[in-house]
Design a protein around this motif. Sequence first.
Motif, PDB file in Angstrom:
ATOM      1  N   ARG A  56       0.414  -1.037   0.012  1.00  0.00           N
ATOM      2  CA  ARG A  56      -0.464   0.005   0.285  1.00  0.00           C
ATOM      3  C   ARG A  56       0.890   1.314  -0.367  1.00  0.00           C
ATOM      4  O   ARG A  56       2.429   1.623   0.368  1.00  0.00           O
ATOM      5  N   GLU A  57       0.482   2.541  -0.541  1.00  0.00           N
ATOM      6  CA  GLU A  57       1.227   3.710  -0.409  1.00  0.00           C
ATOM      7  C   GLU A  57       0.770   3.830   0.745  1.00  0.00           C
ATOM      8  O   GLU A  57      -0.773   3.599   1.101  1.00  0.00           O
ATOM      9  N   HIS A  58       1.720   4.562   1.201  1.00  0.00           N
ATOM     10  CA  HIS A  58       1.371   5.784   2.606  1.00  0.00           C
ATOM     11  C   HIS A  58       2.172   6.541   2.687  1.00  0.00           C
ATOM     12  O   HIS A  58       3.519   6.777   2.276  1.00  0.00           O
ATOM     13  N   SER A  59       1.409   8.138   2.681  1.00  0.00           N
ATOM     14  CA  SER A  59       2.592   9.471   2.289  1.00  0.00           C
ATOM     15  C   SER A  59       3.702   9.234   1.630  1.00  0.00           C
ATOM     16  O   SER A  59       5.101   9.452   1.890  1.00  0.00           O
ATOM     17  N   GLY A  60       3.477   8.171   0.467  1.00  0.00           N
ATOM     18  CA  GLY A  60       4.308   8.567  -1.160  1.00  0.00           C
ATOM     19  C   GLY A  60       5.599   7.981  -0.641  1.00  0.00           C
ATOM     20  O   GLY A  60       6.354   7.712  -1.244  1.00  0.00           O
ATOM     21  N   ARG A  61       5.051   6.319  -0.338  1.00  0.00           N
ATOM     22  CA  ARG A  61       5.917   5.563   0.660  1.00  0.00           C
ATOM     23  C   ARG A  61       5.329   4.312  -0.142  1.00  0.00           C
ATOM     24  O   ARG A  61       4.186   4.261   0.183  1.00  0.00           O
ATOM     25  N   LEU A  62       5.994   3.772  -0.352  1.00  0.00           N
ATOM     26  CA  LEU A  62       5.741   2.386  -0.544  1.00  0.00           C
ATOM     27  C   LEU A  62       5.629   1.578   0.753  1.00  0.00           C
ATOM     28  O   LEU A  62       6.239   1.120   0.874  1.00  0.00           O
ATOM     29  N   LEU A  63       4.638   0.660   1.807  1.00  0.00           N
ATOM     30  CA  LEU A  63       4.696  -0.053   2.277  1.00  0.00           C
ATOM     31  C   LEU A  63       4.254  -1.455   2.080  1.00  0.00           C
ATOM     32  O   LEU A  63       3.529  -1.592   1.396  1.00  0.00           O
ATOM     33  N   VAL A  64       4.902  -2.913   2.129  1.00  0.00           N
ATOM     34  CA  VAL A  64       5.307  -3.781   1.602  1.00  0.00           C
ATOM     35  C   VAL A  64       4.939  -5.116   3.010  1.00  0.00           C
ATOM     36  O   VAL A  64       6.097  -5.068   3.911  1.00  0.00           O
ATOM     37  N   PHE A  65       4.607  -5.701   3.229  1.00  0.00           N
ATOM     38  CA  PHE A  65       4.542  -7.393   3.503  1.00  0.00           C
ATOM     39  C   PHE A  65       4.357  -8.500   3.146  1.00  0.00           C
ATOM     40  O   PHE A  65       4.112  -8.381   1.935  1.00  0.00           O
ATOM     41  N   LEU A  66       5.606  -8.895   3.829  1.00  0.00           N
ATOM     42  CA  LEU A  66       6.195 -10.415   1.948  1.00  0.00           C
ATOM     43  C   LEU A  66       5.926 -11.058   3.798  1.00  0.00           C
ATOM     44  O   LEU A  66       6.253 -11.240   5.135  1.00  0.00           O
ATOM     45  N   ALA A  67       5.455 -12.508   2.915  1.00  0.00           N
ATOM     46  CA  ALA A  67       5.263 -13.562   3.967  1.00  0.00           C
ATOM     47  C   ALA A  67       7.034 -14.238   4.556  1.00  0.00           C
ATOM     48  O   ALA A  67       7.460 -14.374   3.842  1.00  0.00           O
ATOM     49  N   GLY A  68       6.423 -14.152   5.992  1.00  0.00           N
ATOM     50  CA  GLY A  68       7.403 -15.419   6.521  1.00  0.00           C
ATOM     51  C   GLY A  68       7.865 -14.277   7.381  1.00  0.00           C
ATOM     52  O   GLY A  68       9.245 -13.550   8.390  1.00  0.00           O
ATOM     53  N   VAL A  69       8.078 -12.931   7.059  1.00  0.00           N
ATOM     54  CA  VAL A  69       8.562 -11.452   7.290  1.00  0.00           C
ATOM     55  C   VAL A  69       6.884 -10.577   8.678  1.00  0.00           C
ATOM     56  O   VAL A  69       6.652 -10.321   8.826  1.00  0.00           O
ATOM     57  N   ALA A  70       6.940 -11.371  10.325  1.00  0.00           N
ATOM     58  CA  ALA A  70       6.019 -11.491  11.198  1.00  0.00           C
ATOM     59  C   ALA A  70       6.076 -10.288  11.819  1.00  0.00           C
ATOM     60  O   ALA A  70       5.400 -10.418  12.589  1.00  0.00           O
ATOM     61  N   ASP A  71       8.039  -9.981  12.255  1.00  0.00           N
ATOM     62  CA  ASP A  71       7.600  -8.541  13.039  1.00  0.00           C
ATOM     63  C   ASP A  71       9.103  -8.087  12.551  1.00  0.00           C
ATOM     64  O   ASP A  71       9.720  -7.969  11.775  1.00  0.00           O
ATOM     65  N   ARG A  72       9.046  -6.862  13.686  1.00  0.00           N
ATOM     66  CA  ARG A  72      10.092  -5.504  12.730  1.00  0.00           C
ATOM     67  C   ARG A  72      11.738  -5.954  13.314  1.00  0.00           C
ATOM     68  O   ARG A  72      12.189  -5.516  12.365  1.00  0.00           O
ATOM     69  N   THR A  73      12.235  -6.892  13.750  1.00  0.00           N
ATOM     70  CA  THR A  73      13.316  -7.437  14.077  1.00  0.00           C
ATOM     71  C   THR A  73      13.296  -8.431  12.377  1.00  0.00           C
ATOM     72  O   THR A  73      14.580  -7.889  12.187  1.00  0.00           O
ATOM     73  N   ALA A  74      12.209  -8.748  11.797  1.00  0.00           N
ATOM     74  CA  ALA A  74      12.585  -9.766  11.033  1.00  0.00           C
ATOM     75  C   ALA A  74      12.702  -8.694   9.374  1.00  0.00           C
ATOM     76  O   ALA A  74      13.335  -8.963   9.323  1.00  0.00           O
ATOM     77  N   ALA A  75      12.011  -7.399  10.293  1.00  0.00           N
ATOM     78  CA  ALA A  75      12.111  -6.887   9.204  1.00  0.00           C
ATOM     79  C   ALA A  75      13.618  -6.094   8.689  1.00  0.00           C
ATOM     80  O   ALA A  75      13.889  -5.495   7.828  1.00  0.00           O
ATOM     81  N   ASP A  76      14.165  -5.807  10.242  1.00  0.00           N
ATOM     82  CA  ASP A  76      15.489  -4.886  10.271  1.00  0.00           C
ATOM     83  C   ASP A  76      16.155  -5.651   9.724  1.00  0.00           C
ATOM     84  O   ASP A  76      17.207  -5.625   8.876  1.00  0.00           O
ATOM     85  N   ALA A  77      16.280  -6.776   9.707  1.00  0.00           N
ATOM     86  CA  ALA A  77      17.357  -7.740   9.204  1.00  0.00           C
ATOM     87  C   ALA A  77      17.082  -7.340   7.562  1.00  0.00           C
ATOM     88  O   ALA A  77      17.959  -7.618   7.267  1.00  0.00           O
ATOM     89  N   LEU A  78      15.803  -7.078   6.863  1.00  0.00           N
ATOM     90  CA  LEU A  78      16.034  -7.273   5.603  1.00  0.00           C
ATOM     91  C   LEU A  78      16.508  -5.082   4.889  1.00  0.00           C
ATOM     92  O   LEU A  78      16.472  -5.825   3.898  1.00  0.00           O
ATOM     93  N   ARG A  79      16.692  -5.043   5.923  1.00  0.00           N
ATOM     94  CA  ARG A  79      17.610  -3.760   5.270  1.00  0.00           C
ATOM     95  C   ARG A  79      18.867  -3.285   4.415  1.00  0.00           C
ATOM     96  O   ARG A  79      19.525  -3.517   4.518  1.00  0.00           O
ATOM     97  N   GLY A  80      18.529  -2.449   2.944  1.00  0.00           N
ATOM     98  CA  GLY A  80      19.324  -2.722   2.115  1.00  0.00           C
ATOM     99  C   GLY A  80      18.526  -3.626   0.936  1.00  0.00           C
ATOM    100  O   GLY A  80      19.769  -3.860   0.111  1.00  0.00           O
ATOM    101  N   THR A  81      18.168  -4.943   1.473  1.00  0.00           N
ATOM    102  CA  THR A  81      17.638  -5.803   0.340  1.00  0.00           C
ATOM    103  C   THR A  81      17.321  -4.925  -1.013  1.00  0.00           C
ATOM    104  O   THR A  81      16.011  -4.435  -0.568  1.00  0.00           O
ATOM    105  N   LEU A  82      17.979  -5.469  -2.325  1.00  0.00           N
ATOM    106  CA  LEU A  82      17.390  -5.489  -3.215  1.00  0.00           C
ATOM    107  C   LEU A  82      16.008  -6.443  -3.437  1.00  0.00           C
ATOM    108  O   LEU A  82      16.300  -7.291  -3.565  1.00  0.00           O
ATOM    109  N   LEU A  83      15.628  -6.143  -3.992  1.00  0.00           N
ATOM    110  CA  LEU A  83      13.778  -6.458  -4.459  1.00  0.00           C
ATOM    111  C   LEU A  83      14.120  -6.881  -6.068  1.00  0.00           C
ATOM    112  O   LEU A  83      14.091  -6.524  -6.757  1.00  0.00           O
ATOM    113  N   MET A  84      13.937  -8.166  -6.562  1.00  0.00           N
ATOM    114  CA  MET A  84      14.203  -7.996  -7.808  1.00  0.00           C
ATOM    115  C   MET A  84      13.073  -9.368  -8.986  1.00  0.00           C
ATOM    116  O   MET A  84      12.779 -10.167  -8.144  1.00  0.00           O
ATOM    117  N   VAL A  85      13.150  -8.697  -9.522  1.00  0.00           N
ATOM    118  CA  VAL A  85      12.698 -10.332 -11.117  1.00  0.00           C
ATOM    119  C   VAL A  85      13.613 -10.290 -11.989  1.00  0.00           C
ATOM    120  O   VAL A  85      14.477  -9.682 -12.249  1.00  0.00           O
TER     121      VAL A  85
END
Length: 174
Positions: A56-85
Motif C-alpha cells: 500500500r502507498e502511505h505518505s508517498g512511500r510504498l509499504l509492503v508485507f512479505l510472507a514470513g516477515v512477521a515482526d520488526r526484528t525480521a523486517a530490520d534484518a532485510l534493510r538494504g535488500t534489493l528486490l528483483m524479478v
Amino acid sequence: MELVVGRVAKAHGVRGELVVEVRTDEPEERFAPGATLRGRLPRTDDVRDFTVESAREHSGRLLVFLAGVADRTAADALRGTLLMVDSADLPPSEDPDEFYDYQLEGLEVRLTDETVVGSVREVLHSAAGELLAVRAADDGREILIPFVTAIVPTVSIADGVIVIDPPEGLLDPE
C-alpha cells in the motif's frame, strides 16, 4: 538476468511491514499480492524468494508485507535488500522509447559524429529523473548523462549503441 524493482529502506511499525524504495514504473504489478520477488541481502551473496502479501502507498512511500516477515526484528534484518524479478518474465514494452535498465547497461555511447564516449555502467534513478552512468573510454572516469531526449536522441538496442548530443561542458572532466 535479474532486474531490481525495489530496495528495502527500513522497517515500518512492529508487525514486519517494510518501507520499499520503488525502482520500477509498474509497482502495482511488481508488488501485487502473490507476486514472487527475489531478495539479495546486503553485503552477502544470500538470495531468497519472497512472496508479497500486501502493498500500500502511505505518505508517498510504498509499504509492503512479505510472507514470513512477521515482526520488526525480521523486517530490520532485510534493510538494504534489493528486490528483483527475472527479466525473462517481463513483457516487452509497447513504447519504443521505453527501456528496461538491463537493456541499456553495457551499450556503447557515441557522439553524433560517431566518437566513442564510453559504455553504460548503470542506470541511476533520482528524483530529478534517470541518469546514465557512463564509464569513459579514454580515462575510465564516470560521466553522468541525463537520460532525456534532448541529450539522448537515439537508442538502438539492436546495434548496441546510444547516441548522445550533450550540451557544452557535460563531458568535460571536473
